[in-house]
Design a protein around this motif. Structure first.
Motif, PDB file in Angstrom:
ATOM      1  N   SER A 146      -5.589  -0.363 -39.189  1.00  0.00           N
ATOM      2  CA  SER A 146      -5.092   0.850 -38.544  1.00  0.00           C
ATOM      3  C   SER A 146      -5.289   0.783 -37.037  1.00  0.00           C
ATOM      4  O   SER A 146      -6.313   0.276 -36.556  1.00  0.00           O
ATOM      5  CB  SER A 146      -5.824   2.085 -39.099  1.00  0.00           C
ATOM      6  OG  SER A 146      -5.561   2.231 -40.483  1.00  0.00           O
ATOM      7  N   TYR A 147      -4.305   1.301 -36.297  1.00  0.00           N
ATOM      8  CA  TYR A 147      -4.329   1.271 -34.837  1.00  0.00           C
ATOM      9  C   TYR A 147      -3.733   2.578 -34.314  1.00  0.00           C
ATOM     10  O   TYR A 147      -2.953   3.242 -34.993  1.00  0.00           O
ATOM     11  CB  TYR A 147      -3.487   0.110 -34.290  1.00  0.00           C
ATOM     12  CG  TYR A 147      -3.846  -1.243 -34.847  1.00  0.00           C
ATOM     13  CD1 TYR A 147      -4.709  -2.095 -34.160  1.00  0.00           C
ATOM     14  CD2 TYR A 147      -3.308  -1.682 -36.062  1.00  0.00           C
ATOM     15  CE1 TYR A 147      -5.032  -3.350 -34.664  1.00  0.00           C
ATOM     16  CE2 TYR A 147      -3.626  -2.926 -36.574  1.00  0.00           C
ATOM     17  CZ  TYR A 147      -4.488  -3.761 -35.866  1.00  0.00           C
ATOM     18  OH  TYR A 147      -4.800  -4.996 -36.372  1.00  0.00           O
ATOM     19  N   THR A 148      -4.102   2.908 -33.075  1.00  0.00           N
ATOM     20  CA  THR A 148      -3.492   4.024 -32.360  1.00  0.00           C
ATOM     21  C   THR A 148      -3.035   3.538 -30.996  1.00  0.00           C
ATOM     22  O   THR A 148      -3.781   2.841 -30.293  1.00  0.00           O
ATOM     23  CB  THR A 148      -4.485   5.191 -32.190  1.00  0.00           C
ATOM     24  OG1 THR A 148      -4.890   5.661 -33.478  1.00  0.00           O
ATOM     25  CG2 THR A 148      -3.834   6.343 -31.430  1.00  0.00           C
ATOM     26  N   PHE A 149      -1.790   3.874 -30.627  1.00  0.00           N
ATOM     27  CA  PHE A 149      -1.234   3.450 -29.343  1.00  0.00           C
ATOM     28  C   PHE A 149      -0.677   4.653 -28.598  1.00  0.00           C
ATOM     29  O   PHE A 149      -0.154   5.593 -29.209  1.00  0.00           O
ATOM     30  CB  PHE A 149      -0.116   2.425 -29.545  1.00  0.00           C
ATOM     31  CG  PHE A 149      -0.564   1.138 -30.169  1.00  0.00           C
ATOM     32  CD1 PHE A 149      -1.197   0.165 -29.416  1.00  0.00           C
ATOM     33  CD2 PHE A 149      -0.350   0.906 -31.525  1.00  0.00           C
ATOM     34  CE1 PHE A 149      -1.618  -1.019 -29.990  1.00  0.00           C
ATOM     35  CE2 PHE A 149      -0.764  -0.273 -32.110  1.00  0.00           C
ATOM     36  CZ  PHE A 149      -1.403  -1.246 -31.336  1.00  0.00           C
ATOM     37  N   ASP A 150      -0.783   4.607 -27.280  1.00  0.00           N
ATOM     38  CA  ASP A 150      -0.102   5.619 -26.485  1.00  0.00           C
ATOM     39  C   ASP A 150       1.271   5.092 -26.109  1.00  0.00           C
ATOM     40  O   ASP A 150       1.501   3.874 -26.028  1.00  0.00           O
ATOM     41  CB  ASP A 150      -0.907   5.982 -25.237  1.00  0.00           C
ATOM     42  CG  ASP A 150      -1.047   4.826 -24.256  1.00  0.00           C
ATOM     43  OD1 ASP A 150      -0.158   4.679 -23.394  1.00  0.00           O
ATOM     44  OD2 ASP A 150      -2.026   4.057 -24.381  1.00  0.00           O
ATOM     45  N   TYR A 151       2.186   6.013 -25.864  1.00  0.00           N
ATOM     46  CA  TYR A 151       3.586   5.657 -25.636  1.00  0.00           C
ATOM     47  C   TYR A 151       3.761   4.707 -24.452  1.00  0.00           C
ATOM     48  O   TYR A 151       4.523   3.728 -24.539  1.00  0.00           O
ATOM     49  CB  TYR A 151       4.426   6.917 -25.415  1.00  0.00           C
ATOM     50  CG  TYR A 151       5.839   6.617 -24.992  1.00  0.00           C
ATOM     51  CD1 TYR A 151       6.780   6.181 -25.922  1.00  0.00           C
ATOM     52  CD2 TYR A 151       6.231   6.737 -23.655  1.00  0.00           C
ATOM     53  CE1 TYR A 151       8.075   5.873 -25.543  1.00  0.00           C
ATOM     54  CE2 TYR A 151       7.529   6.430 -23.264  1.00  0.00           C
ATOM     55  CZ  TYR A 151       8.448   6.000 -24.205  1.00  0.00           C
ATOM     56  OH  TYR A 151       9.718   5.690 -23.810  1.00  0.00           O
TER      57      TYR A 151
END
Length: 496
Positions: A146-151
């Motif tokens: 799982s990962y989280t990225f900003d635009y």
């Protein structure tokens, strides 16, 4: 005037981010088919907030090139409000941790493309990405990243990939400009038309503009090849996405098409041509499997291919057997895979019928998506009746099963013995109701599908992780079962 590039996510990340070896023990048509099946099963089990197979696209303008990047995300999960997760599903027969470690940048790059496009379309500042790994044959064994990225980070990363791809594409842009200029000046390469040639050329050109099919029956010697290739070449100038596929069953047909193209090149045409030679004829390691343990030309293929393609495109525009094998040998890469990758940058592809029509060996890179921009010339199309009959037929023989079982009689591999025992029981069901001999079966016992699918998954696992168990007889039987499985998927009331 801006250049236009239509690019799929797969084309982008496969070219730039895929590394490592050719390995048909991990990546093959059986594993692809099984992967598609597992994708569907996994997606069907998800909750109502899971959207499967979501089409996405984005436009970018970089260095004078308008780019349309498009693809299809395996899944989008809506967690409520402005929270979304892009789910990218990968299946393999290999150990999941090993598979993830070897391919993470490639897989994550693909998922980030979908995340960027979805975030852009929905005005999201942040978006989550999930990589879901599923073990084929052991579906309960899964691995989640799982990962989280900003635009803004996604935008920067994807534009960086597009810039890298454009470095190669600029070679194609320059070649296309030269091609288009020479096509405009190109005239029919003979002083005058033979009887019927002008009419045939007009009909062929009309097909390129209006679509449809044209069937031509004409005597030998009228000049059908040049009369159809010439108008098709002229049409390329009007559609920068189109490729011409010249399909033929015979080497003489390939030679005739190549001769006609060389004649037009002699009259000033600049165009990229490739002749696809059958794998068994062009292979450097005949009799060996396509994996780095058996074939040195499979080793680090994807690490080398970018540089090889740049060299090839800068120095050649006509790729026959001799040129392809010379370049492949110089760089120590597989000549067959090289020819397929190289074909992506060609204008005219000369190849056998099966690269379009065979349900197992057709070129997915061209014919799984939108095919409307491509043009096909089919030499001696009447031969397709017999060829298609063989393409869409398959058989399993009890004698080949017995040979395979005899060849592994000393094996102590339990999963292999169990798989073969299930196949023996399946054959037994049919032997109870049918006499010995050849039979065309239109109604199959319910367990047939399950048994064959399970056998294929087990043999993929054995081929990768216990390769020493794969005797020639077992491999031959496995391949016949795989083909039979594909025909079972296609079998319907239309079969004669």
């Amino acid at each position: 005037m801006n250049n236009f590039l239509r690019l799929s996510v797969h084309q982008l990340v496969d070219f730039l981010l895929r590394k490592g070896d050719i390995d048909n023990r991990v990546f093959n048509r059986s594993s692809m088919s099984e992967g598609s099946r597992l994708h569907g099963i996994y997606q069907a089990k998800q909750k109502r907030n899971y959207l499967a197979e979501v089409r996405l696209a984005t436009h970018a303008h970089i260095d004078g090139t308008d780019i349309l990047l498009e693809g299809r995300a395996d899944g989008i999960i809506h967690r409520g409000g402005g929270q979304y997760v892009v789910d990218e599903i990968k299946t393999t027969v290999e150990d999941l941790k090993v598979f993830r470690e070897q391919n993470l940048s490639w897989h994550l790059g693909q998922a980030k493309c979908y995340a960027y496009m979805f975030a852009e379309a929905n005005g999201l500042d942040f978006i989550d990405v999930k990589l879901t790994y599923i073990r084929q044959g052991k579906e309960k064994e899964q691995l989640i990243d799982s990962y989280t990225f900003d635009y803004l980070t996604l935008e920067k990363d994807i534009h960086h990939l597009l810039n890298d791809f454009l470095e190669l594409y600029q070679i194609i842009v320059q070649k296309n400009k030269l091609r288009d200029a020479t096509i405009k000046k190109l005239t029919f390469p003979y002083k005058k038309y033979r009887a019927g040639q002008r009419e045939l050329s007009k009909y062929a050109y009309a097909i390129t503009k209006k679509g449809g099919r044209l069937f031509v029956e004409a005597p030998t010697g009228i000049g059908k090849t040049i009369s159809t290739l010439f108008p098709f070449i002229k049409a390329i100038n009007d559609d920068h996405e189109s490729k011409i596929f010249y399909l033929t069953a015979k080497n003489s047909g390939k030679e005739a098409a190549h001769k006609a193209l060389k004649l037009m090149k002699k009259h000033g045409l600049k165009i990229n041509i490739i002749i696809i030679t059958a794998k068994d004829k062009i292979c450097f390691s005949k009799g060996k499997a396509c994996n780095p343990d058996e074939c040195p030309f499979a080793h680090k293929y994807y690490d080398k291919i970018q540089d090889v393609l740049r060299y090839a495109l800068l120095n050649y525009d006509d790729f026959g057997y001799k040129t392809i094998t010379q370049i492949a040998n110089d760089y120590q890469i597989c000549p067959f895979e090289f020819s397929l990758d190289l074909s992506l940058f060609m204008d005219v592809i000369i190849c056998d019928y099966n690269y379009l029509f065979d349900p197992i060996s057709y070129m997915r890179r061209y014919f799984d998506g939108n095919t409307s921009m491509h043009l096909a010339l089919i030499d001696e199309a009447h031969n397709l009746v017999d060829r298609s009959r063989s393409m869409y037929s398959a058989s399993l023989t009890y004698s080949s099963f017995l040979s395979a079982r005899k060849s592994i009689r000393h094996s102590k591999l339990r999963k292999l013995k169990l798989a073969m025992n299930k196949m023996r029981k399946m054959f037994g069901e049919y032997l109870e109701t049918e006499d010995l001999g050849n039979h065309v079966i239109s109604v199959f016992y319910p367990n047939t599908y399950k048994t064959i699918s399970s056998f294929i998954t087990t043999l993929q696992d054995v081929n990768k992780n216990d390769h020493h168990e794969m005797t020639p007889e077992l491999l031959e039987f496995y391949l016949s079962v795989h083909r039979f499985s594909k025909m079972l998927d296609l079998f319907n009331d239309s079969y004669l």
